[in-house]
Design a protein around this motif. Structure first.
Motif, short mmCIF file in Angstrom:
data_model
loop_
_atom_site.label_atom_id
_atom_site.label_comp_id
_atom_site.label_asym_id
_atom_site.label_seq_id
_atom_site.Cartn_x
_atom_site.Cartn_y
_atom_site.Cartn_z
N THR A 209 0.82 -1.21 0.00
CA THR A 209 0.00 0.00 0.00
C THR A 209 0.86 1.27 0.00
O THR A 209 0.33 2.36 -0.25
N VAL A 210 2.16 1.14 0.28
CA VAL A 210 3.06 2.31 0.30
C VAL A 210 3.37 2.70 -1.14
O VAL A 210 3.90 1.89 -1.91
N GLN A 211 3.09 3.93 -1.50
CA GLN A 211 3.25 4.36 -2.88
C GLN A 211 4.58 5.03 -3.19
O GLN A 211 5.19 4.73 -4.22
N PRO A 212 5.10 5.95 -2.36
CA PRO A 212 6.35 6.62 -2.72
C PRO A 212 7.53 5.64 -2.79
O PRO A 212 7.54 4.59 -2.13
N VAL A 213 8.52 5.99 -3.59
CA VAL A 213 9.74 5.20 -3.67
C VAL A 213 10.44 5.23 -2.31
O VAL A 213 10.55 6.29 -1.67
N GLY A 214 10.91 4.07 -1.84
CA GLY A 214 11.64 3.99 -0.58
C GLY A 214 13.08 3.59 -0.82
O GLY A 214 13.36 2.65 -1.59
N VAL A 215 14.02 4.29 -0.18
CA VAL A 215 15.44 3.98 -0.27
C VAL A 215 15.99 3.90 1.14
O VAL A 215 15.69 4.75 1.99
N VAL A 216 16.80 2.87 1.41
CA VAL A 216 17.46 2.73 2.71
C VAL A 216 18.87 2.21 2.46
O VAL A 216 19.11 1.47 1.49
#
Length: 309
Positions: A209-216
């Motif tokens: 459900t998480v839409q924005p791009v995630g970077v870690v």
């Protein structure tokens, strides 16, 4: 006499330095070859980069976009897998660092950045570290969350996780240090499913459900059998082994344990320490020479006298 001297020499001569580092996944190979395999939709999702880094020259950049599903399972993910084969009754210390960029998305759902998964296909892993909204959480089976704290973006987060792997809650336990502070006292819990195994997954795994791009970013992963194995050189103090520090988060019952100031590691925000093992310290005699050298000199005299006899 000669047999006695040989035995004494064997005891006094320095042997090879003991190394209890079980495994390193710190990316200092310049790639992800330290890991067993990758679960990613394309090569650009898990990249070894030279900036930012916490230690050494390399770190991992893990990226997840909505729809990334390399193993046709729940959620979206791109993760590295290390099959360490932790067994029932084994006990280890793990240290690694994580950086959440300033634009890391906030969502009131799970975003797992490190997990110890069971060999079975289904169900929640026995141990998972994840972001929920504006919190970092450590959660165990049955959704027990013995520690959580505020999410901080733009700064490296340093974790030391001590665990005894066992399906017996009277045997298994965990401890946690965060940014040099001991934030979770020994917490008794079943850390494995009965008859199952454990393996590490590192990267980013989140709700679809998480839409924005995630970077870690991940760096410095080290596994050892002693706390000293995963610490910087001895020139830096050991994390406090006493009562949890004031940022210990909350217990499952929502109660904070009694607080006593602890002894933090030096601030790692500026120049990160290396994770190499500490050099062996050789004791010296009162006249300034290494003990084993002085002992050898004495033994030489004994040999000389024995030959004269």
């Amino acid at each position: 006499m000669r047999a006695l001297l040989v035995s004494l020499l064997a005891i006094l001569m320095p042997g090879p330095t003991r190394a209890d580092v079980v495994w390193r996944g710190d990316f200092e190979t310049g790639n992800s070859s330290q890991y067993t395999r990758a679960q990613q939709v394309s090569a650009d999702r898990l990249q070894v980069v030279q900036s930012p880094v916490f230690q050494g020259r390399y770190a991992l950049e893990a990226t997840v976009r909505q729809g990334d599903d390399p193993i046709n399972s729940s959620g979206n993910r791109n993760e590295l897998v290390y099959q360490g084969y932790e067994k029932e009754g084994s006990e280890y210390y793990y240290r690694w660092q994580v950086l959440f960029p300033r634009d890391y998305p906030s969502a009131k759902t799970w975003q797992v950045f490190t997990q110890w998964h069971h060999n079975g296909c289904c169900g929640s892993p026995p141990v998972e570290f994840f972001v929920y909204g504006e919190e970092l959480r450590l959660t165990l089976t049955n959704s027990v969350t013995p520690w959580k704290t505020a999410l901080v973006r733009g700064q490296w987060q340093d974790f030391i996780f001590h665990v005894k792997w066992s399906s017996d809650p009277s045997v298994g336990f965990i401890e946690l240090w965060h940014n040099g502070q001991r934030v979770l006292s020994r917490y008794a819990y079943a850390t494995m499913y009965p008859g199952d195994g454990i393996y590490l997954k590192l990267g980013l795994y989140r709700s679809d459900t998480v839409q924005p791009v995630g970077v870690v970013y991940h760096d410095g992963f080290t596994q050892g059998t002693r706390l000293e194995d995963v610490l910087p050189p001895v020139s830096q103090p050991t994390p406090d082994a006493g009562t949890p520090a004031p940022d210990a988060g909350t217990s499952p019952e929502g109660e904070t344990p009694p607080i006593v100031p602890s002894s933090p590691l030096p601030d790692t925000g500026a120049t990160p320490p290396t994770l190499e093992g500490a050099p062996l310290q050789v004791g010296c005699s009162s006249v300034g020479g290494p003990l084993w050298v002085m002992a050898l000199l004495g033994l030489g005299g004994l040999l000389h006298r024995a030959r004269r006899r």
